[in-house]
Design an enzyme around this catalytic site. Structure first.
Site, mmCIF file in Angstrom:
data_model
loop_
_atom_site.group_PDB
_atom_site.id
_atom_site.type_symbol
_atom_site.label_atom_id
_atom_site.label_comp_id
_atom_site.label_asym_id
_atom_site.label_seq_id
_atom_site.Cartn_x
_atom_site.Cartn_y
_atom_site.Cartn_z
ATOM 1 N N GLU A 285 0.828 -1.208 0.000
ATOM 2 C CA GLU A 285 0.000 0.000 0.000
ATOM 3 C C GLU A 285 0.866 1.264 0.000
ATOM 4 O O GLU A 285 0.454 2.302 -0.503
ATOM 5 C CB GLU A 285 -0.915 -0.002 1.232
ATOM 6 C CG GLU A 285 -2.380 0.117 0.886
ATOM 7 C CD GLU A 285 -3.294 0.104 2.115
ATOM 8 O OE1 GLU A 285 -2.809 0.280 3.250
ATOM 9 O OE2 GLU A 285 -4.496 -0.076 1.924
ATOM 10 N N LYS A 420 -14.150 0.258 -4.041
ATOM 11 C CA LYS A 420 -15.256 0.652 -3.161
ATOM 12 C C LYS A 420 -16.338 1.347 -3.972
ATOM 13 O O LYS A 420 -17.526 1.084 -3.804
ATOM 14 C CB LYS A 420 -14.763 1.596 -2.055
ATOM 15 C CG LYS A 420 -13.856 0.935 -1.059
ATOM 16 C CD LYS A 420 -13.488 1.915 0.041
ATOM 17 C CE LYS A 420 -12.365 1.349 0.895
ATOM 18 N NZ LYS A 420 -11.760 2.339 1.765
#
Ligand code: PA5
Length: 443
Positions: A285, A420
């Site tokens: 990440e 998302k």
């Protein structure tokens, strides 16, 4: 013996003076706050800054939860999950549940997936156990933990009533914002704060990791002492050759420039499997953006020598391997003699299993390096809270330095929003109508 050492044991990397000063400069940016993402540098001084009052509050709450429940359900995902799980799995007996008197409480994890079967089985498994929950979410709005919490909260309220549920649920979240904070205030849950300037994947040494770990009976003071030791060893001003995090960061970036695009974190201790999961999130990440970044992968040897071993030895030559080596095990197991010797193993009689494991490690490292896979080695003396604290801070510091060397902001994660958006649009969340229409045209 030092708590941690780093050695690019079999890697063809000559670090130039320029590369050394670039790594030290990157380290300085983490301390002076002049680099990208400087709103999220709270973790740099965290181990030594944690005050006695906060530690005591965590320990008191942990003891209260331990008294209340046989099982603590720990709800969170990503940075609000992996650190606690990594340390818990590393320090717990994997066969705990088979013991006549299992160590208590047991931590079980939820909110890290959307699997109906997982949650159904989890709730069924704790049916006859007393339970409590620690729900962890910085934003307080992440879908996976929010869904798990809704179900677990229902279960706790149904069993114990709303008033008692408020004693059995603890929230770790933002100081003032988010749905979880609002709910916690309304219901009167005890709360712990995730500092604004600490991002999820760097938050294991805040209440995010410390509360569940303390609740599981883990010595969080030793964990922090180990982290403090590494904070000192990697402080601004420490010369390059004495700063293991700067050395690791420099070496992995040199290898990346040589075309080694994939780093495999390897360990010979299955208890460290979740540490590798935490490490993958930390580096993946932090660095995987703008079309750049080493891809972090992991293996547990010797098991994976019988699966991934072939690829590592002879597949695409874009891999390098970082081995987390543990000097001494906690237990002693010796190989006995067998008069029949049908398995041909009598040559090992009297040897400890750890000696065989270490020999395997050496043999593998030599073979992989010969096969064109550079080998780096991190050694810790044993798997205990102190060594894990050292390792955690070492990786966090190395990741910050490495991200700056790579030229990215190691403290944001813009890419995680894409899925998302699609998921919400496809599920019909209000406000996502236009996005939903675009997706429908693609299907
Ligand atoms: O590192 C990160 O920022 C993420 O992995 C988050 O920790 C994860 O998405 C969970 O977020 P939150 O704590 O807001 O629920």
């Amino acid at each position: 013996m030092k708590t941690l050492s780093f050695d690019p044991i079999r890697a063809d990397v000559a670090i130039t003076e320029k590369e050394k000063s670039a790594a030290l400069h990157a380290n300085a940016l983490l301390h002076n706050g002049q680099g990208a993402g400087n709103d999220f540098l709270g973790w740099v001084g965290l181990p030594s800054a944690l005050g006695e009052e906060e530690l005591q509050a965590i320990e008191t709450e942990a003891a209260r939860l331990r008294d209340l429940a046989e099982v603590i359900l720990c709800i969170g995902i990503g940075g609000s999950y992996l650190g606690a799980r990594a340390v818990y799995e590393a320090l717990s007996d994997p066969f705990n549940l088979l013991h006549e008197h299992p160590a208590k409480p047991i931590l079980l994890f939820a909110g890290q997936n959307l699997s109906e079967d997982y949650l159904a089985r989890l709730l069924a498994a704790v049916e006859n156990r007393s339970i409590a929950a620690i729900v962890i979410s910085k934003s307080g709005t992440t879908t996976e933990p929010a869904i798990a919490f809704r179900l677990i909260r229902d279960e706790i309220e149904h069993r114990y009533g709303r008033k008692e549920a408020a004693r059995r649920i603890v929230a770790v979240t933002d100081r003032s914002r988010g749905a979880l904070k609002t709910l916690a205030d309304r219901e009167g849950y005890r709360t712990f704060v995730i500092p604004d300037d600490v991002g999820g994947r760097y938050s294991v040494l805040t209440p995010v990791g410390l509360l569940p770990l303390a609740a599981a009976g883990i010595d969080i003071r030793s964990l922090l002492a180990g982290a403090c030791e590494m904070e000192r060893a990697t402080a601004d001003g420490v010369p390059f050759d004495e700063n293991p995090a700067a050395r690791y960061a420099a070496v992995r970036n040199i290898l990346y420039q040589q075309g080694f695009m994939i780093e495999i974190l390897a360990s010979y201790e299955p208890q460290l499997q979740y540490l590798a999961e935490w490490w993958k999130q930390l580096f993946g990440e932090s660095e995987g953006k703008q079309g750049r970044g080493i891809f972090p992968a992991s293996v547990t040897f010797t098991a994976d020598l019988h699966s991934m071993g072939q690829y590592i030895q002879e597949g695409e030559r874009t891999l390098f391997e970082t081995v987390v080596s543990v000097a001494a095990p906690e237990h002693r197991v010796k190989i006995g003699s067998d008069p029949d010797n049908l398995d041909g193993l009598n040559f090992l009689t009297g040897k400890r299993l750890s000696e065989i494991n270490h020999t395997a490690e050496l043999g593998v490292s030599l073979a992989h390096a010969d096969g064109g896979v550079p080998n780096l080695r991190i050694e810790i003396p044993r798997i205990d809270a102190r060594s894990l604290g050292t390792l955690i801070y070492f990786f966090e510091k190395a990741c910050g330095i490495s991200g700056y060397l790579l030229g990215v902001n190691p403290f944001d994660q813009p890419g995680v929003e894409a899925y998302k958006k699609n998921m919400f649009a496809l599920l019909g969340k209000p406000g996502y109508e236009e996005e939903a229409e675009k997706l429908r045209r693609k299907l």
